[in-house]
Design a protein around this motif. Structure first.
Motif, short mmCIF file in Angstrom:
data_model
loop_
_atom_site.label_atom_id
_atom_site.label_comp_id
_atom_site.label_asym_id
_atom_site.label_seq_id
_atom_site.Cartn_x
_atom_site.Cartn_y
_atom_site.Cartn_z
N MET A 61 -11.22 -11.83 9.34
CA MET A 61 -10.88 -11.09 8.46
C MET A 61 -10.97 -11.83 7.20
O MET A 61 -10.63 -13.01 7.09
CB MET A 61 -9.45 -10.53 8.76
N THR A 62 -11.20 -11.24 5.99
CA THR A 62 -11.34 -11.75 4.83
C THR A 62 -9.87 -12.06 4.21
O THR A 62 -9.09 -11.34 4.41
CB THR A 62 -12.35 -10.97 3.74
N LEU A 63 -10.15 -12.77 3.09
CA LEU A 63 -8.56 -13.11 2.35
C LEU A 63 -8.14 -11.84 1.84
O LEU A 63 -6.92 -11.57 1.93
CB LEU A 63 -8.93 -14.12 1.12
N GLY A 64 -8.96 -11.02 1.35
CA GLY A 64 -8.49 -9.60 0.71
C GLY A 64 -7.94 -8.82 1.80
O GLY A 64 -6.95 -8.24 1.46
N LYS A 65 -8.36 -8.70 2.86
CA LYS A 65 -7.92 -7.94 4.00
C LYS A 65 -6.67 -8.52 4.19
O LYS A 65 -5.90 -7.45 4.71
CB LYS A 65 -9.10 -7.81 5.05
N ARG A 66 -6.48 -9.64 4.54
CA ARG A 66 -5.20 -10.30 5.04
C ARG A 66 -4.22 -10.08 3.97
O ARG A 66 -3.06 -9.51 4.30
CB ARG A 66 -5.36 -11.55 5.21
N ILE A 67 -4.55 -10.02 2.66
CA ILE A 67 -3.66 -9.56 1.61
C ILE A 67 -3.15 -8.39 1.83
O ILE A 67 -1.79 -8.00 1.70
CB ILE A 67 -4.06 -10.29 0.23
N LYS A 68 -4.10 -7.49 2.17
CA LYS A 68 -3.60 -6.07 2.04
C LYS A 68 -2.97 -5.78 3.21
O LYS A 68 -1.94 -5.00 2.97
CB LYS A 68 -4.98 -5.21 1.78
N GLU A 69 -3.40 -6.24 4.47
CA GLU A 69 -2.52 -6.06 5.84
C GLU A 69 -0.95 -6.35 5.69
O GLU A 69 -0.21 -5.73 5.83
CB GLU A 69 -3.36 -6.55 6.76
N CYS A 70 -0.97 -7.55 5.02
CA CYS A 70 0.45 -8.13 4.80
C CYS A 70 1.25 -7.29 3.74
O CYS A 70 2.41 -6.96 4.16
CB CYS A 70 0.52 -9.70 4.49
N ARG A 71 0.52 -6.95 2.79
CA ARG A 71 1.39 -6.19 1.82
C ARG A 71 1.86 -4.86 2.24
O ARG A 71 2.95 -4.36 2.24
CB ARG A 71 0.30 -6.16 0.56
N LEU A 72 0.90 -4.12 3.20
CA LEU A 72 1.33 -2.94 3.66
C LEU A 72 2.49 -3.03 4.78
O LEU A 72 3.30 -2.25 5.10
CB LEU A 72 0.11 -2.25 4.49
N LYS A 73 2.48 -4.05 5.51
CA LYS A 73 3.29 -4.26 6.70
C LYS A 73 4.88 -4.74 5.78
O LYS A 73 5.76 -4.38 6.53
CB LYS A 73 2.91 -5.82 7.27
N CYS A 74 4.67 -5.20 4.49
CA CYS A 74 5.86 -5.59 3.87
C CYS A 74 6.42 -4.22 3.20
O CYS A 74 7.44 -4.24 2.94
CB CYS A 74 5.84 -6.41 3.03
N GLY A 75 5.65 -3.18 3.08
CA GLY A 75 6.02 -2.10 2.34
C GLY A 75 5.79 -2.08 0.85
O GLY A 75 6.24 -1.28 0.32
N TYR A 76 4.90 -2.94 0.41
CA TYR A 76 4.93 -3.15 -1.03
C TYR A 76 3.54 -2.49 -1.47
O TYR A 76 2.58 -2.15 -0.72
CB TYR A 76 4.60 -4.49 -1.42
N THR A 77 3.79 -1.78 -2.60
CA THR A 77 2.42 -1.23 -3.31
C THR A 77 1.71 -2.31 -4.13
O THR A 77 2.16 -3.37 -4.15
CB THR A 77 2.94 -0.06 -4.29
N GLN A 78 0.40 -1.91 -4.39
CA GLN A 78 -0.22 -3.05 -5.26
C GLN A 78 0.63 -3.40 -6.72
O GLN A 78 0.72 -4.48 -6.99
CB GLN A 78 -1.69 -2.42 -5.59
N SER A 79 0.96 -2.28 -7.23
CA SER A 79 1.86 -2.40 -8.54
C SER A 79 3.02 -3.33 -8.27
O SER A 79 3.41 -3.90 -9.23
CB SER A 79 2.22 -0.67 -8.91
N GLN A 80 3.50 -3.03 -7.19
CA GLN A 80 4.65 -3.83 -6.95
C GLN A 80 4.56 -5.39 -6.91
O GLN A 80 5.16 -6.38 -7.33
CB GLN A 80 5.55 -3.56 -5.86
N MET A 81 3.59 -5.57 -6.01
CA MET A 81 3.00 -7.06 -5.66
C MET A 81 2.54 -7.71 -7.22
O MET A 81 2.73 -8.83 -7.50
CB MET A 81 1.73 -7.02 -4.94
N ALA A 82 1.88 -6.75 -8.01
CA ALA A 82 1.16 -7.33 -9.10
C ALA A 82 2.50 -7.58 -10.10
O ALA A 82 2.59 -8.64 -10.75
CB ALA A 82 0.40 -6.46 -10.01
N SER A 83 3.55 -6.84 -10.10
CA SER A 83 4.77 -6.94 -10.88
C SER A 83 5.41 -8.23 -10.38
O SER A 83 5.67 -9.30 -11.36
CB SER A 83 5.69 -5.83 -10.78
#
Length: 128
Positions: A1-23
Motif C-alpha cells: 500500500m502506498t503512503l497516500g493510501k495509508r494516510i487516507k485509510e488512517c484519516r478515514l478510520k479516525c473520522g477526519y475529513t481532508q479539510s480537518q486534516m489540512a487545518s
C-alpha cells in the motif's frame, strides 16, 4: 500500500475529513489531498505531525512496517537507552518527535525518570 493510501485509510478510520486534516497541519486542503493521491510526499515534519494526529507510527505510514502502533511496545528499550545516554529533556523530546512517538509517551518517560531519581535519592539516603 502506498503512503497516500495509508494516510487516507488512517484519516478515514479516525473520522477526519481532508479539510480537518489540512487545518490541523496548517496547510491547504489541496496540498493535503496531493499527499493522499501520491502526487507529492510530505516533508518529515508534516509526516510526523500526521502520524501523531492519526495515532500511528511514521514507519507505518511509510510502509516500513505493517504494525500501525506508535512504538510504545519499545518503551522499555527506549527508557533504557535514555537512562544509559543520560540525555537532556530537550534532546529526549527531539528524539521522541523524530520517531513519531506521542507527547503522552514523552510525559511517561519524564515521569519515569523523575520516579527513578526519587528512588535513587532514597536509596542513597538510606545507605548513609
Amino acid at each position: 500500500m502506498t503512503l497516500g493510501k495509508r494516510i487516507k485509510e488512517c484519516r478515514l478510520k479516525c473520522g477526519y475529513t481532508q479539510s480537518q486534516m489540512a487545518s490541523k497541519l496548517s496547510m491547504t486542503e489541496a496540498n493535503f489531498s496531493s499527499y493522499e493521491r501520491d502526487k507529492s510526499q510530505p516533508p518529515s515534519e508534516k509526516l510526523n505531525q500526521m502520524s501523531s494526529i492519526l495515532g500511528v507510527s511514521a514507519d507505518y505510514l511509510l510502509g516500513k512496517t505493517n504494525d500501525p502502533r506508535t512504538g510504545e511496545k519499545d518503551s522499555k528499550k527506549l527508557i533504557e537507552m535514555i537512562e544509559i545516554l543520560s540525555i537532556t529533556n530537550d534532546m529526549m523530546a527531539e528524539f521522541i518527535q523524530s520517531r513519531g512517538l506521542t507527547p503522552e509517551f514523552q510525559k511517561f518517560v519524564e515521569q519515569w525518570k523523575a520516579h527513578e531519581n526519587v528512588q535513587e535519592a532514597n536509596q542513597w539516603n538510606n545507605s548513609y
